[in-house]
Design a protein around this motif. Structure first.
Motif, PDB file in Angstrom:
ATOM      1  N   LEU A 168       0.647 -25.738  -9.304  1.00 32.50           N
ATOM      2  CA  LEU A 168       1.974 -25.551  -8.735  1.00 32.50           C
ATOM      3  C   LEU A 168       2.900 -25.256  -9.913  1.00 32.50           C
ATOM      4  O   LEU A 168       3.072 -26.088 -10.804  1.00 32.50           O
ATOM      5  CB  LEU A 168       2.416 -26.811  -7.992  1.00 32.50           C
ATOM      6  CG  LEU A 168       3.759 -26.742  -7.262  1.00 32.50           C
ATOM      7  CD1 LEU A 168       3.723 -25.690  -6.164  1.00 32.50           C
ATOM      8  CD2 LEU A 168       4.107 -28.112  -6.673  1.00 32.50           C
ATOM      9  N   PHE A 169       3.454 -24.051  -9.927  1.00 34.26           N
ATOM     10  CA  PHE A 169       4.293 -23.578 -11.022  1.00 34.26           C
ATOM     11  C   PHE A 169       5.733 -23.568 -10.530  1.00 34.26           C
ATOM     12  O   PHE A 169       6.018 -23.067  -9.429  1.00 34.26           O
ATOM     13  CB  PHE A 169       3.835 -22.168 -11.421  1.00 34.26           C
ATOM     14  CG  PHE A 169       4.535 -21.588 -12.625  1.00 34.26           C
ATOM     15  CD1 PHE A 169       4.353 -22.139 -13.884  1.00 34.26           C
ATOM     16  CD2 PHE A 169       5.348 -20.466 -12.502  1.00 34.26           C
ATOM     17  CE1 PHE A 169       4.974 -21.582 -15.001  1.00 34.26           C
ATOM     18  CE2 PHE A 169       5.971 -19.918 -13.600  1.00 34.26           C
ATOM     19  CZ  PHE A 169       5.784 -20.473 -14.858  1.00 34.26           C
ATOM     20  N   ASN A 170       6.652 -24.130 -11.325  1.00 37.58           N
ATOM     21  CA  ASN A 170       8.040 -24.269 -10.900  1.00 37.58           C
ATOM     22  C   ASN A 170       8.944 -23.690 -11.991  1.00 37.58           C
ATOM     23  O   ASN A 170       9.162 -24.329 -13.019  1.00 37.58           O
ATOM     24  CB  ASN A 170       8.381 -25.740 -10.655  1.00 37.58           C
ATOM     25  CG  ASN A 170       9.805 -25.939 -10.175  1.00 37.58           C
ATOM     26  OD1 ASN A 170      10.350 -25.105  -9.453  1.00 37.58           O
ATOM     27  ND2 ASN A 170      10.410 -27.047 -10.575  1.00 37.58           N
ATOM     28  N   ALA A 171       9.439 -22.486 -11.775  1.00 40.96           N
ATOM     29  CA  ALA A 171      10.210 -21.806 -12.816  1.00 40.96           C
ATOM     30  C   ALA A 171      11.532 -21.289 -12.264  1.00 40.96           C
ATOM     31  O   ALA A 171      11.563 -20.520 -11.302  1.00 40.96           O
ATOM     32  CB  ALA A 171       9.409 -20.638 -13.399  1.00 40.96           C
ATOM     33  N   HIS A 172      12.621 -21.739 -12.877  1.00 42.38           N
ATOM     34  CA  HIS A 172      13.976 -21.247 -12.595  1.00 42.38           C
ATOM     35  C   HIS A 172      14.311 -21.265 -11.106  1.00 42.38           C
ATOM     36  O   HIS A 172      14.918 -20.337 -10.561  1.00 42.38           O
ATOM     37  CB  HIS A 172      14.168 -19.836 -13.158  1.00 42.38           C
ATOM     38  CG  HIS A 172      15.432 -19.707 -13.958  1.00 42.38           C
ATOM     39  ND1 HIS A 172      16.604 -19.211 -13.432  1.00 42.38           N
ATOM     40  CD2 HIS A 172      15.721 -20.011 -15.244  1.00 42.38           C
ATOM     41  CE1 HIS A 172      17.542 -19.198 -14.357  1.00 42.38           C
ATOM     42  NE2 HIS A 172      17.034 -19.686 -15.481  1.00 42.38           N
ATOM     43  N   GLY A 173      13.924 -22.370 -10.454  1.00 40.73           N
ATOM     44  CA  GLY A 173      14.326 -22.570  -9.064  1.00 40.73           C
ATOM     45  C   GLY A 173      13.396 -21.971  -8.033  1.00 40.73           C
ATOM     46  O   GLY A 173      13.786 -21.853  -6.861  1.00 40.73           O
ATOM     47  N   THR A 174      12.176 -21.633  -8.392  1.00 37.99           N
ATOM     48  CA  THR A 174      11.195 -21.173  -7.416  1.00 37.99           C
ATOM     49  C   THR A 174       9.859 -21.853  -7.684  1.00 37.99           C
ATOM     50  O   THR A 174       9.404 -21.918  -8.821  1.00 37.99           O
ATOM     51  CB  THR A 174      11.014 -19.649  -7.459  1.00 37.99           C
ATOM     52  OG1 THR A 174      12.234 -19.009  -7.053  1.00 37.99           O
ATOM     53  CG2 THR A 174       9.902 -19.195  -6.524  1.00 37.99           C
ATOM     54  N   PHE A 175       9.259 -22.376  -6.618  1.00 36.21           N
ATOM     55  CA  PHE A 175       7.891 -22.874  -6.678  1.00 36.21           C
ATOM     56  C   PHE A 175       6.933 -21.723  -6.401  1.00 36.21           C
ATOM     57  O   PHE A 175       7.155 -20.914  -5.488  1.00 36.21           O
ATOM     58  CB  PHE A 175       7.658 -23.968  -5.631  1.00 36.21           C
ATOM     59  CG  PHE A 175       8.027 -25.348  -6.093  1.00 36.21           C
ATOM     60  CD1 PHE A 175       7.322 -25.964  -7.111  1.00 36.21           C
ATOM     61  CD2 PHE A 175       9.068 -26.046  -5.482  1.00 36.21           C
ATOM     62  CE1 PHE A 175       7.648 -27.249  -7.534  1.00 36.21           C
ATOM     63  CE2 PHE A 175       9.404 -27.327  -5.894  1.00 36.21           C
ATOM     64  CZ  PHE A 175       8.694 -27.929  -6.924  1.00 36.21           C
ATOM     65  N   TYR A 176       5.854 -21.682  -7.174  1.00 33.82           N
ATOM     66  CA  TYR A 176       4.820 -20.672  -6.999  1.00 33.82           C
ATOM     67  C   TYR A 176       3.457 -21.348  -6.885  1.00 33.82           C
ATOM     68  O   TYR A 176       3.192 -22.361  -7.532  1.00 33.82           O
ATOM     69  CB  TYR A 176       4.758 -19.732  -8.212  1.00 33.82           C
ATOM     70  CG  TYR A 176       6.019 -18.978  -8.536  1.00 33.82           C
ATOM     71  CD1 TYR A 176       6.202 -17.676  -8.093  1.00 33.82           C
ATOM     72  CD2 TYR A 176       7.014 -19.562  -9.324  1.00 33.82           C
ATOM     73  CE1 TYR A 176       7.355 -16.964  -8.430  1.00 33.82           C
ATOM     74  CE2 TYR A 176       8.164 -18.870  -9.655  1.00 33.82           C
ATOM     75  CZ  TYR A 176       8.331 -17.560  -9.204  1.00 33.82           C
ATOM     76  OH  TYR A 176       9.475 -16.869  -9.535  1.00 33.82           O
ATOM     77  N   GLU A 177       2.581 -20.758  -6.094  1.00 30.49           N
ATOM     78  CA  GLU A 177       1.163 -21.104  -6.147  1.00 30.49           C
ATOM     79  C   GLU A 177       0.544 -20.250  -7.244  1.00 30.49           C
ATOM     80  O   GLU A 177       0.651 -19.022  -7.223  1.00 30.49           O
ATOM     81  CB  GLU A 177       0.488 -20.815  -4.811  1.00 30.49           C
ATOM     82  CG  GLU A 177      -0.986 -21.193  -4.804  1.00 30.49           C
ATOM     83  CD  GLU A 177      -1.730 -20.568  -3.644  1.00 30.49           C
ATOM     84  OE1 GLU A 177      -2.453 -21.301  -2.950  1.00 30.49           O
ATOM     85  OE2 GLU A 177      -1.611 -19.338  -3.432  1.00 30.49           O
ATOM     86  N   LEU A 178      -0.123 -20.918  -8.194  1.00 27.74           N
ATOM     87  CA  LEU A 178      -0.656 -20.229  -9.361  1.00 27.74           C
ATOM     88  C   LEU A 178      -2.163 -20.431  -9.438  1.00 27.74           C
ATOM     89  O   LEU A 178      -2.638 -21.537  -9.710  1.00 27.74           O
ATOM     90  CB  LEU A 178       0.015 -20.764 -10.633  1.00 27.74           C
ATOM     91  CG  LEU A 178      -0.450 -20.201 -11.969  1.00 27.74           C
ATOM     92  CD1 LEU A 178      -0.307 -18.680 -12.009  1.00 27.74           C
ATOM     93  CD2 LEU A 178       0.328 -20.842 -13.125  1.00 27.74           C
ATOM     94  N   PRO A 179      -2.951 -19.379  -9.202  1.00 29.05           N
ATOM     95  CA  PRO A 179      -4.412 -19.513  -9.301  1.00 29.05           C
ATOM     96  C   PRO A 179      -4.850 -19.888 -10.708  1.00 29.05           C
ATOM     97  O   PRO A 179      -4.140 -19.635 -11.695  1.00 29.05           O
ATOM     98  CB  PRO A 179      -4.921 -18.117  -8.919  1.00 29.05           C
ATOM     99  CG  PRO A 179      -3.801 -17.479  -8.156  1.00 29.05           C
ATOM    100  CD  PRO A 179      -2.541 -18.035  -8.760  1.00 29.05           C
ATOM    101  N   ALA A 180      -6.022 -20.473 -10.805  1.00 20.80           N
ATOM    102  CA  ALA A 180      -6.621 -20.746 -12.111  1.00 20.80           C
ATOM    103  C   ALA A 180      -6.825 -19.425 -12.853  1.00 20.80           C
ATOM    104  O   ALA A 180      -6.908 -18.355 -12.239  1.00 20.80           O
ATOM    105  CB  ALA A 180      -7.949 -21.467 -11.935  1.00 20.80           C
ATOM    106  N   GLU A 181      -6.919 -19.503 -14.169  1.00 29.43           N
ATOM    107  CA  GLU A 181      -7.120 -18.290 -14.962  1.00 29.43           C
ATOM    108  C   GLU A 181      -8.395 -17.561 -14.559  1.00 29.43           C
ATOM    109  O   GLU A 181      -8.452 -16.333 -14.579  1.00 29.43           O
ATOM    110  CB  GLU A 181      -7.159 -18.638 -16.450  1.00 29.43           C
ATOM    111  CG  GLU A 181      -5.800 -18.996 -17.034  1.00 29.43           C
ATOM    112  CD  GLU A 181      -4.828 -17.835 -17.006  1.00 29.43           C
ATOM    113  OE1 GLU A 181      -5.147 -16.769 -17.560  1.00 29.43           O
ATOM    114  OE2 GLU A 181      -3.754 -17.986 -16.397  1.00 29.43           O
ATOM    115  N   ASN A 182      -9.428 -18.306 -14.138  1.00 32.59           N
ATOM    116  CA  ASN A 182     -10.667 -17.658 -13.712  1.00 32.59           C
ATOM    117  C   ASN A 182     -10.553 -16.997 -12.345  1.00 32.59           C
ATOM    118  O   ASN A 182     -11.483 -16.328 -11.898  1.00 32.59           O
ATOM    119  CB  ASN A 182     -11.832 -18.657 -13.734  1.00 32.59           C
ATOM    120  CG  ASN A 182     -11.550 -19.880 -12.885  1.00 32.59           C
ATOM    121  OD1 ASN A 182     -11.473 -19.818 -11.678  1.00 32.59           O
ATOM    122  ND2 ASN A 182     -11.386 -21.032 -13.546  1.00 32.59           N
TER     123      ASN A 182
END
Length: 835
Positions: free
Chosen positions: A655-669
């Motif tokens: 769960l990525f949270n940047a500048h007021g937005t939550f994102y679903e972030l897949p693993a690097e693989n």
């Protein structure tokens, strides 16, 4: 005389006993029944039902109502000979009973054998009275992944299949085991997912097992080669079948679920009922159906999420198709790549109509069922070992001290009401397309706004002919032809009156190319933040309560919190607290744990860059990605390291949270930032967030907010506070919005492309272009609908000196990334507003 007195005494005693019984009955009748203490729950999570183990992961393998109870098995990541995992019995009043027969392992199998009236779940056989027998791993080694009805003696035997291609037949009466094929775990694999290789079938990491039409069908979803841990788009997995003597490979893709209309009971008419299989490749979801006369047919569906990708197969757990209705009124629900789907019981080769998207979700779900008027999802929430899911934007943060997961109870209509079902997928991605060979059918119904991106990378003109199956009966009609020159691309938005269940494409010449569909859902884009967030701190607040979070290990089963005050950009700790299963936030004296949390879970510095135009992320592969900005107050708080940016709160994705937005972030693989998906935008000052007992816990709470919000939990001294919910509550924050772009008054060189800028999954999109040159400048806008660098020209804009050109994207426009180039060197601005 003596006998007379004895008789009188006995009669007196009898009358006294009868009187006491009557009085007791009267008291019982008049006394109100003792009230059962109401169990605490948050967003459908009952914290007391959480389960833990001592291994690197504790997922839910199977969830089945049986004998008046709900039965649950959990699994460890690679334990073919048993583990600390348990078999759980959940009573109707939600008491959790840990069964003493438990032997653990990595089980995800379940089948109800109707003739013997037993539930087979993991290595256990449970009678219709709730009596349990266990099959020891010494007799049936392996990670049990599926059960199937026996091909020749279904009344007396069942099949077991394991993740490493061990196959057994088990006598349902005696539980005697006959090994058909030896399990690959002759040597214990390691917990990082060490793969055991066998020559029986291609692929590794077995998932599904089912039988019918004279065959037993088996799936796996991974590839046991080193590059599978890094490359998401290599050939992996298998769909295979066994006729009782020989194995046959059907298709080399990553397959998971295999079932039929009979579900966990087995098909009612096994000779003729269809068999269904779900899978995927890097392009899209794959759905197969087996006809008893003609064999397998395959179809493609779009993906809502790419967090399930990865050629090793570890990121999926167990997607399912399951009847959540009744036998009389069936209602099949499918989970696949972050989307809930309506799945028709009647789906077969002759009738493929009715598959429809419901809504997107974030939880990682291993199994689900209907129980007592609710849906119950068994989840994989919080793994102590984060496996390959490491990246520099997380810093050196660790996983929780002990793996844990939980059940998620929801209403029956919850799968219809979560995230927007915007989705995309491809028939071909930069690959050979052969003349006159129809593609797989791709789902064409279920969205009002649909578009396709087409690219011809060949050296000659090619006609791309689109055909549609309007009724799902296999009758195909031509409805559109697009001619593309060599190295040319185009995009088409389909009209609402261009209807059909499925679409497929043919070309009139051999070529290399891409055909990618993007479907947009506007129906669930919530504009306002839900009241469940009342009392959380806002980013403009100068002072509020923060806290660093860590799920404790060593069977402490609590959430450790170093609480403190955030004031003017600085966090000052003021005590150590623990959140327990009763949702009590209690102050503790434990300097050692507090120091560990402060050091190991400090928020990393300088892992992203915020400039005037956007949020810049440079990922672990050195790729550059730009994301929209939110409230300007986020910049200083981010640079002061008082906002957590990235954390795993559902297994093997972030769960990525940047500048007021939550994102679903897949693993690097699974391709990481290239496949990032915005979930929701907000104005919250979130200090930290973590998974605990199936909940999402966040810190950043107003100290004096007057609210009766049950999601806000405070300590008695008022110095510590958290917000508690589930990860899928994030959809209620509000739709993704933002502003920014790749360039703001930036000097650029002619014909040099900007960094990619995220445009996928946003709603109303507006573009403004300007420059300071004295000559007219042409801006070229390219789109990558895939995320892998498949850039296609969308449009060119001619901007005169001093002009500020405004452009609104069509409502149905959808791609993942965009970039710009100019035909002259100049100082330019390319600015986007997402509303």
């Amino acid at each position: 005389m003596k006998n007379f007195f004895n008789l009188k005494i006995k009669q007196y005693q009898l009358n006294l006993i009868l009187s006491l019984i009557l009085v007791a009955a009267f008291i019982t009748q008049c006394t109100p029944p003792k009230k059962t203490e109401k169990r605490k729950q948050i967003s459908g999570i009952y914290p007391h039902l959480a389960y833990y183990n001592n291994e690197g992961e504790c997922g839910t393998g199977a969830v089945v109502p049986w004998a008046g109870k709900l039965w649950v098995v959990t699994y460890a990541p690679h334990k073919p000979n048993g583990s600390s995992d348990k078999l759980y019995e959940i009573t109707p009043d939600l008491e959790q009973i840990v069964r003493p027969e438990s032997i653990g392992g990595t089980p995800a199998n379940r089948m109800i054998h109707q003739e013997s009236e037993q539930l087979f779940i993991g290595p256990y056989a449970i009678s219709n009275e709730g009596n349990i027998k266990t099959i020891p791993y010494e007799k049936m080694q392996g990670r049990h992944t599926g059960n199937a009805r026996h091909l020749t003696d279904p009344a007396n035997k069942i099949y077991y299949g394991t993740m490493e291609e061990g196959f057994y037949e088990v006598d349902v009466h005696t539980l005697a085991v006959n090994e058909l094929y030896q399990d690959g775990n002759g040597v214990q694999g390691d917990e990082s997912g060490g793969q055991i290789f066998k020559d029986l079938l291609p692929g590794v990491h077995g998932k599904g097992l089912y039988s019918g039409q004279g065959v037993m069908v088996y799936t796996n979803n991974g590839e046991g080669v080193p590059e599978a841990k890094t490359d998401f788009d290599i050939t992996a997995g298998v769909l295979a079948e066994w006729d009782g003597e020989n194995w046959k490979t059907i298709r080399r893709n990553q397959f998971v679920e295999v079932t039929g209309p009979g579900g966990i009971y087995g098909n009612e008419n096994p000779e003729t009922d269809p068999i269904w299989a779900t899978g995927w490749d890097h392009k899209s979801v794959i759905l197969g159906t087996r006809d008893h006369e003609t064999g397998w047919s395959f179809y493609r569906l779009p993906k809502a999420s790419h967090s399930y990708d990865g050629a090793h197969g570890w990121n999926t757990e167990w997607p399912r198709i399951r009847n959540i209705g009744s036998k009389e009124l069936p209602d099949y629900l499918m989970t696949m790549h972050g989307m809930f789907w309506d799945f028709p019981k009647t789906f077969d080769k002759e009738n493929t109509t009715g598959i429809r998207p419901k809504s997107a979700y974030l939880k990682v779900i291993g199994d689900f069922t209907q129980w007592n008027g609710q849906l119950v999802f068994g989840c994989d929430d919080s793994a102590q070992k984060e496996f390959l899911n490491k990246r520099k934007v997380k810093g050196d943060i660790e996983g929780p001290g002990q793996s844990n997961s939980n059940l998620w109870f929801t209403s029956l209509n919850k799968p219809d009401n979560l995230g927007a079902n915007t989705a995309e997928g491809a028939l071909y991605i930069d690959e050979e397309i052969r003349k006159d060979e129809p593609s797989d059918p791709f789902l064409f119904s279920g969205w009002d706004q649909r578009m396709v991106w087409i690219q011809n990378k060949g050296n000659q003109d090619v006609n791309f002919t689109f055909e549609v199956d309007k009724s799902g009966n296999g009758n195909w009609e031509e409805f559109k032809t697009v001619k593309l020159g060599a190295e040319e691309s185009n995009n088409i938005q389909f009209n609402p009156n261009e209807i059909g269940e499925w679409v497929r494409v043919k070309v009139d010449k051999n070529t290399q190319g891409t055909i990618h569909f993007s479907y947009t859902d506007q129906s669930r884009k919530v504009a306002q933040t839900s009241p469940i967030y009342a009392g959380t701190a806002q980013v403009e607040n100068a002072q509020y309560i923060g806290g660093l979070l860590y799920g404790l290990g060593d069977n402490r089963r609590a959430l450790g919190i170093v609480s403190g005050d955030i004031s003017n950009g600085k966090f000052t700790s003021n005590g150590y607290y623990e959140l327990d299963e009763n949702l009590d936030l209690v102050k503790k004296e434990d300097a050692e744990t507090a120091s560990f949390i402060e050091n190991k879970f400090a928020i990393p510095k300088d892992v992203i860059i915020i400039d005037e135009s956007s949020v810049l992320v440079v990922d672990d592969k050195g790729r550059r990605w730009r994301l929209p900005l939110g409230n300007s107050a986020y910049t200083e708080k981010t640079q002061s390291s008082i906002l957590r940016l990235d954390r795993e709160v559902a297994t093997e994705r972030d769960l990525f949270n940047a500048h007021g937005t939550f994102y679903e972030l897949p693993a690097e693989n699974a391709d990481g930032f290239a496949k990032i998906r915005p979930i929701s935008s907000h104005n919250l000052a979130i200090h930290d967030y973590a998974s605990y007992r199936g909940m999402l816990i966040m810190t950043g709470i107003q100290p004096d907010a007057k609210t009766d919000n049950e999601h806000i939990i405070r300590s008695k001294d008022g110095k510590a506070a958290v917000w508690a919910g589930v990860i899928d509550d994030l959809w209620k924050l509000g739709k993704p919005v933002g502003h920014g772009g790749p360039w703001k008054e930036q000097k650029v060189q002619a014909n040099e492309y900007s960094d990619p800028y995220l445009i996928g999954f946003y709603d109303q999109k507006k573009l403004t272009l300007s420059h300071n040159a004295k000559e007219t400048i042409t801006f070229t806008l390219e789109a990558d609908p895939v995320g892998t660098g498949e850039w296609m020209q969308y449009r060119q804009f001619t901007v005169k000196p001093g002009e500020e050109l405004a452009f609104s994207f069509p409502e149905g426009f959808q791609a993942r990334w965009i970039r710009f180039a100019t035909d002259r060197t100049a100082q330019v601005t390319a600015w986007l507003d997402y509303e």
